[in-house]
Design an enzyme around this catalytic site. Structure first.
Site: not given
Ligand SMILES: Cc1cc2nc3c(=O)[nH]c(=O)nc-3n(C[C@H](O)[C@H](O)[C@H](O)COP(=O)(O)OP(=O)(O)OC[C@H]3O[C@@H](n4cnc5c(N)ncnc54)[C@H](O)[C@@H]3O)c2cc1C
Length: 348
Positions: A168, A171-172
């Site tokens: 990302c 992000c970084d």
């Molecule tokens: C390495 C990295 C660094 C990042 N740094 C930043 C940053 O500094 N700032 C920023 O704003 N964004 C950052 N991002 C992006 C950010 O993390 C994502 O945009 C955000 O986490 C998305 O949130 P979400 O709630 O949609 O889902 P996610 O964070 O993807 O979480 C969803 C979670 O739901 C659970 N899940 C999935 N399928 C199922 C199922 N079938 N049943 C039950 N549970 C399930 C799992 O645990 C999954 O991980 C980064 C991403 C990465 C990969």
């Protein structure tokens, strides 16, 4: 008895939805995912993608400072003990996610540490099956299962995650370790060009590594890469190894040629993957309308409704464009409000 709302997923979208749903007295039940080796390898353990990163410098409300006392006070002590020592830099990904989870629990959210593996959306109440085999019925569903960044799968890439390897740039990219240093971006599509362009603000040079002799990006984006004096495209190259050391993290990369030339070794302080994301929607295939990449489709502009009435989607599972914690949390809030209003309108 059927639940009012079940939230599937435990990233910023899931917990934001839970906080709003709990405060609206919907008694939400969150499936936060299972703690399994399969989920660890896929990067989908409970608490989501943000828990995979160290510093989070762009989530509003957490400027640099020492949060240790607040964390000690607000997170259950058994969880707090498991968190790495706070380094006084603001907030880390795991800290922010534990705080969100705790806030949801404080308002009465119930949490099941398991994956939902099957959904029946043809009946109402909807029926969700967990990997334990338990079946739960619910009037409304919020899908917040997120997505996962694609990596090359190299052992060296895994070794240097959070120490120069990132998926990302937004992000970084601004972190001090990347300033005025050469950086690598792997990929050749529109998002790779965007990431390279963004990193060009901070880096001395951005090497775009691409396996072919032409970018996959749209013409206008490809031209943007060519016109940027900070971007150097390394054509017909694939990454063989991310180079680095325990003390410095990433220091470069060794690239193989796809057209029979000699290996190339480049120096770089950062290694950014821009080879796409995979939405966590396998268990929803055929049940909800999705786009060609497998992301859940929002069917009404500026709303979180999906193709099935009573099922809402929030966060990266429906958004392959912004992909940030703040936008995920924002749509999580929207999904809870949409669900609450839908339940009220139906008298449920
Ligand atoms: C390495 C990295 C660094 C990042 N740094 C930043 C940053 O500094 N700032 C920023 O704003 N964004 C950052 N991002 C992006 C950010 O993390 C994502 O945009 C955000 O986490 C998305 O949130 P979400 O709630 O949609 O889902 P996610 O964070 O993807 O979480 C969803 C979670 O739901 C659970 N899940 C999935 N399928 C199922 C199922 N079938 N049943 C039950 N549970 C399930 C799992 O645990 C999954 O991980 C980064 C991403 C990465 C990969």
């Amino acid at each position: 008895m059927a639940e009012k709302v079940i939230i599937i997923g435990s990233g910023p979208a899931g917990w934001a939805a839970a906080i709003y749903a709990a405060r609206a007295e919907l008694r939400p039940l969150v499936f936060e995912g299972a703690i399994t080796e399969e989920n660890r390898l896929a990067g989908t353990l409970p608490l989501g993608q943000l828990a995979l990163t160290t510093e989070v410098e762009n989530y509003p409300g957490f400027p640099a400072g020492n949060l240790a006392a607040y964390l000690d006070d607000s997170i259950e002590s058994n969880k707090r003990q498991m968190m790495p020592p706070h380094a006084g830099h603001g907030v880390s990904g795991p800290e922010l996610m534990e705080l969100m989870r705790q806030q949801a629990v404080n308002f009465g959210t119930r949490v099941v540490t398991d994956d939902v593996v099957e959904v029946d959306l043809d009946v109402h109440p909807f029926r969700l099956t967990a990997s334990s085999g338990e079946v739960h019925e619910t009037m409304a569903v919020i899908v917040a299962t997120g997505a996962r960044a694609n990596y090359l799968g190299l052992e060296s890439e895994e070794r240097f995650k959070n120490r120069g390897v990132s998926a990302c740039a937004v992000c970084d990219g601004a972190l001090p370790r990347f300033r005025n240093k050469p950086l690598v971006v792997v990929g050749g599509g529109d998002s790779a060009v965007e990431e390279a362009d963004y990193l060009g603000k901070f880096a001395s040079t951005v090497y775009m590594v691409h396996r072919r002799d032409q970018l996959r990006a749209s013409k206008i984006m490809a031209q943007r890469a060519m016109d940027n004096p900070k971007i150097e495209i390394l054509w017909n190259r694939v990454v063989d190894e991310v180079l680095g050391s325990e003390s410095d993290g990433v220091t470069g990369a060794r690239l193989k040629s796809t057209v029979g030339k000699e290996d190339l070794r480049i120096e770089a302080a950062g290694f950014f993957l821009a080879i796409g994301h995979t939405p966590n929607t396998a268990f929803l295939r055929g049940k909800l309308e999705m786009n060609e990449k497998g992301y859940v489709k929002w069917t009404t502009p500026m709303r979180t409704h999906t193709s099935v009435e009573g099922v809402f989607a929030a966060g990266d599972v429906a958004d392959d464009y912004y992909r940030q914690a703040i936008t995920a949390a924002g749509t999580g809030c929207m999904a809870a409000l949409d669900a609450e209003r839908w339940l009220a309108a139906k008298g449920l």
